[in-house]
Each structure stands twice: as structure tokens, then as C-alpha cells.
Write a protein that holds these residues in place. Structure first.
Motif, PDB file in Angstrom:
ATOM      1  N   LYS A   1      32.592  43.921  48.050  1.00 51.17           N
ATOM      2  CA  LYS A   1      31.996  43.456  49.302  1.00 51.17           C
ATOM      3  C   LYS A   1      30.522  43.100  49.089  1.00 51.17           C
ATOM      4  O   LYS A   1      29.973  42.254  49.778  1.00 51.17           O
ATOM      5  N   GLU A   2      29.881  43.774  48.134  1.00 46.58           N
ATOM      6  CA  GLU A   2      28.461  43.535  47.875  1.00 46.58           C
ATOM      7  C   GLU A   2      28.244  42.480  46.793  1.00 46.58           C
ATOM      8  O   GLU A   2      27.398  41.617  46.923  1.00 46.58           O
ATOM      9  N   LYS A   3      28.992  42.574  45.689  1.00 45.78           N
ATOM     10  CA  LYS A   3      28.707  41.724  44.538  1.00 45.78           C
ATOM     11  C   LYS A   3      29.859  40.803  44.169  1.00 45.78           C
ATOM     12  O   LYS A   3      29.697  39.615  44.035  1.00 45.78           O
ATOM     13  N   GLY A   4      31.036  41.334  43.966  1.00 39.46           N
ATOM     14  CA  GLY A   4      32.164  40.510  43.559  1.00 39.46           C
ATOM     15  C   GLY A   4      32.181  40.231  42.066  1.00 39.46           C
ATOM     16  O   GLY A   4      31.325  40.686  41.315  1.00 39.46           O
ATOM     17  N   MET A   5      33.156  39.460  41.654  1.00 40.53           N
ATOM     18  CA  MET A   5      33.340  39.138  40.237  1.00 40.53           C
ATOM     19  C   MET A   5      32.679  37.801  39.925  1.00 40.53           C
ATOM     20  O   MET A   5      32.691  36.895  40.745  1.00 40.53           O
ATOM     21  N   SER A   6      32.167  37.705  38.709  1.00 40.26           N
ATOM     22  CA  SER A   6      31.652  36.413  38.253  1.00 40.26           C
ATOM     23  C   SER A   6      32.847  35.553  37.851  1.00 40.26           C
ATOM     24  O   SER A   6      33.970  36.057  37.704  1.00 40.26           O
ATOM     25  N   LYS A   7      32.596  34.274  37.645  1.00 42.09           N
ATOM     26  CA  LYS A   7      33.680  33.371  37.243  1.00 42.09           C
ATOM     27  C   LYS A   7      34.268  33.806  35.903  1.00 42.09           C
ATOM     28  O   LYS A   7      35.481  33.798  35.713  1.00 42.09           O
TER      29      LYS A   7
ATOM     30  N   GLU B   1      34.282  36.882  34.551  1.00 43.34           N
ATOM     31  CA  GLU B   1      35.059  38.119  34.742  1.00 43.34           C
ATOM     32  C   GLU B   1      36.407  37.804  35.379  1.00 43.34           C
ATOM     33  O   GLU B   1      37.444  38.304  34.946  1.00 43.34           O
ATOM     34  N   TYR B   2      36.377  36.959  36.386  1.00 39.57           N
ATOM     35  CA  TYR B   2      37.610  36.571  37.087  1.00 39.57           C
ATOM     36  C   TYR B   2      38.600  35.920  36.121  1.00 39.57           C
ATOM     37  O   TYR B   2      39.777  36.274  36.090  1.00 39.57           O
ATOM     38  N   ASN B   3      38.122  34.971  35.316  1.00 38.53           N
ATOM     39  CA  ASN B   3      39.017  34.269  34.376  1.00 38.53           C
ATOM     40  C   ASN B   3      39.593  35.221  33.335  1.00 38.53           C
ATOM     41  O   ASN B   3      40.766  35.124  32.971  1.00 38.53           O
ATOM     42  N   SER B   4      38.781  36.162  32.866  1.00 34.05           N
ATOM     43  CA  SER B   4      39.237  37.145  31.890  1.00 34.05           C
ATOM     44  C   SER B   4      40.336  38.030  32.488  1.00 34.05           C
ATOM     45  O   SER B   4      41.370  38.272  31.860  1.00 34.05           O
TER      46      SER B   4
ATOM     47  N   GLU C   1      38.259  28.406  42.577  1.00 40.41           N
ATOM     48  CA  GLU C   1      37.001  28.341  43.333  1.00 40.41           C
ATOM     49  C   GLU C   1      37.148  29.040  44.684  1.00 40.41           C
ATOM     50  O   GLU C   1      36.259  29.763  45.119  1.00 40.41           O
ATOM     51  N   LYS C   2      38.277  28.807  45.355  1.00 38.22           N
ATOM     52  CA  LYS C   2      38.510  29.433  46.669  1.00 38.22           C
ATOM     53  C   LYS C   2      38.630  30.952  46.542  1.00 38.22           C
ATOM     54  O   LYS C   2      38.152  31.689  47.395  1.00 38.22           O
ATOM     55  N   VAL C   3      39.295  31.413  45.489  1.00 41.11           N
ATOM     56  CA  VAL C   3      39.435  32.859  45.282  1.00 41.11           C
ATOM     57  C   VAL C   3      38.055  33.475  45.071  1.00 41.11           C
ATOM     58  O   VAL C   3      37.752  34.541  45.623  1.00 41.11           O
ATOM     59  N   LEU C   4      37.196  32.808  44.301  1.00 43.81           N
ATOM     60  CA  LEU C   4      35.848  33.335  44.061  1.00 43.81           C
ATOM     61  C   LEU C   4      35.037  33.361  45.355  1.00 43.81           C
ATOM     62  O   LEU C   4      34.193  34.236  45.543  1.00 43.81           O
ATOM     63  N   GLU C   5      35.309  32.428  46.271  1.00 42.89           N
ATOM     64  CA  GLU C   5      34.628  32.425  47.579  1.00 42.89           C
ATOM     65  C   GLU C   5      35.176  33.520  48.496  1.00 42.89           C
ATOM     66  O   GLU C   5      34.458  34.055  49.326  1.00 42.89           O
ATOM     67  N   HIS C   6      36.464  33.825  48.369  1.00 43.36           N
ATOM     68  CA  HIS C   6      37.146  34.790  49.250  1.00 43.36           C
ATOM     69  C   HIS C   6      37.789  35.887  48.408  1.00 43.36           C
ATOM     70  O   HIS C   6      39.019  35.980  48.330  1.00 43.36           O
ATOM     71  N   GLN C   7      36.983  36.752  47.806  1.00 40.20           N
ATOM     72  CA  GLN C   7      37.526  37.754  46.894  1.00 40.20           C
ATOM     73  C   GLN C   7      38.289  38.864  47.607  1.00 40.20           C
ATOM     74  O   GLN C   7      38.952  39.669  46.968  1.00 40.20           O
TER      75      GLN C   7
ATOM     76  N   ALA D   1      44.410  38.336  31.544  1.00 42.84           N
ATOM     77  CA  ALA D   1      44.984  39.626  31.164  1.00 42.84           C
ATOM     78  C   ALA D   1      46.081  40.074  32.136  1.00 42.84           C
ATOM     79  O   ALA D   1      47.040  40.727  31.742  1.00 42.84           O
ATOM     80  N   ALA D   2      45.936  39.712  33.415  1.00 45.13           N
ATOM     81  CA  ALA D   2      46.883  40.162  34.435  1.00 45.13           C
ATOM     82  C   ALA D   2      48.136  39.287  34.507  1.00 45.13           C
ATOM     83  O   ALA D   2      49.102  39.649  35.169  1.00 45.13           O
ATOM     84  N   GLY D   3      48.107  38.148  33.854  1.00 47.65           N
ATOM     85  CA  GLY D   3      49.278  37.283  33.881  1.00 47.65           C
ATOM     86  C   GLY D   3      49.227  36.224  34.958  1.00 47.65           C
ATOM     87  O   GLY D   3      50.262  35.773  35.450  1.00 47.65           O
ATOM     88  N   GLY D   4      48.025  35.847  35.360  1.00 47.27           N
ATOM     89  CA  GLY D   4      47.880  34.748  36.318  1.00 47.27           C
ATOM     90  C   GLY D   4      47.457  35.204  37.700  1.00 47.27           C
ATOM     91  O   GLY D   4      47.457  36.384  38.025  1.00 47.27           O
ATOM     92  N   LEU D   5      47.105  34.226  38.506  1.00 49.67           N
ATOM     93  CA  LEU D   5      46.590  34.489  39.849  1.00 49.67           C
ATOM     94  C   LEU D   5      47.627  35.164  40.745  1.00 49.67           C
ATOM     95  O   LEU D   5      47.294  36.034  41.543  1.00 49.67           O
TER      96      LEU D   5
END
Length: 113
Positions: A34-40, A42-45, A80-86, A49-53
Motif C-alpha cells: 500500500k505504501e511502496k509496491g513492487m518495481s517493474k 521485481e514484478y517481472n522476476s 503496466e496496469k498491474v503495476l498501477e493497481h497492485q 518465477a510464479a509461472g505467469g500473471l
């Protein structure tokens, strides 16, 4: 181990993940999404590893509009939308270098060295 826990203070599974690592004296870093979120990066990594979105989306999230939008927009625009709405991501997201899990998964964490 270099553990990062992405989650929120209100999430019960995030608190359980914190307790899991605390009880085993494993140092971790908690990142409040809620305060920081993931960087692009970190998100891609994590996504790789998780097997996709699909494995990362939380069907029970509060932001149903953002979730619906992410599911139905063009694939190249989704990240991009996921990074905007984590808030649409399942928590906790636990990273250990290139390894990552989505949700509470102590069986996987046990195998990490």
C-alpha cells in the motif's frame, strides 16, 4: 537468504509469512504494497518465477474493476496496469533472489537455502 515479503499489514497470510520467517530466525524485509509496491524489475522476476500473471492475480481482491480491466485488455498492456493497481495481486509475494512464491507457501520456503 535474502527474503523480501511483499504484502499488506491487514493481510492474514502476510502476517503468517512474517511469523514463519521470524520463528526460524531468518532475516526478511517487509515491503508494504500500500505504501511502496513492487518495481517493474521485481514484478517481472516474480512473474517469471510464479509461472505467469495468471498465478499472481487475486480473484477475491477488492478492486474488481481493475481486475476485470487487466483480464480483458491487450496482453502487452497488462503488466503496466498491474503495476498501477497492485491491489489485484495475491499476497504475500515472497522473493528469495530469483525464486518467488505467491500466497502462503511454507512447504516451498522450507526448500530454500
Amino acid at each position: 537468504m535474502n527474503i523480501q515479503i511483499f504484502g499488506t499489514k491487514k493481510c492474514a497470510d502476510t502476517r503468517k509469512a512474517e511469523r514463519y520467517f521470524k520463528e526460524r530466525n531468518v532475516k526478511y524485509q517487509l515491503i508494504d504494497m500500500k505504501e511502496k509496491g513492487m518495481s517493474k524489475g521485481e514484478y517481472n522476476s516474480v512473474k517469471q518465477a510464479a509461472g505467469g500473471l495468471g498465478a499472481m492475480l487475486d480473484e477475491g481482491c477488492k478492486d474488481k474493476d481493475a481486475l476485470a480491466l487487466i483480464k480483458y485488455i491487450a496482453e502487452e498492456d497488462r503488466d503496466e496496469k498491474v503495476l498501477e493497481h497492485q491491489g489485484v495481486l495475491k499476497t504475500p509475494i515472497v522473493r528469495n533472489g530469483k525464486q518467488a512464491t505467491v500466497g502462503y507457501q511454507p512447504d516451498v520456503w522450507k526448500t530454500w537455502n
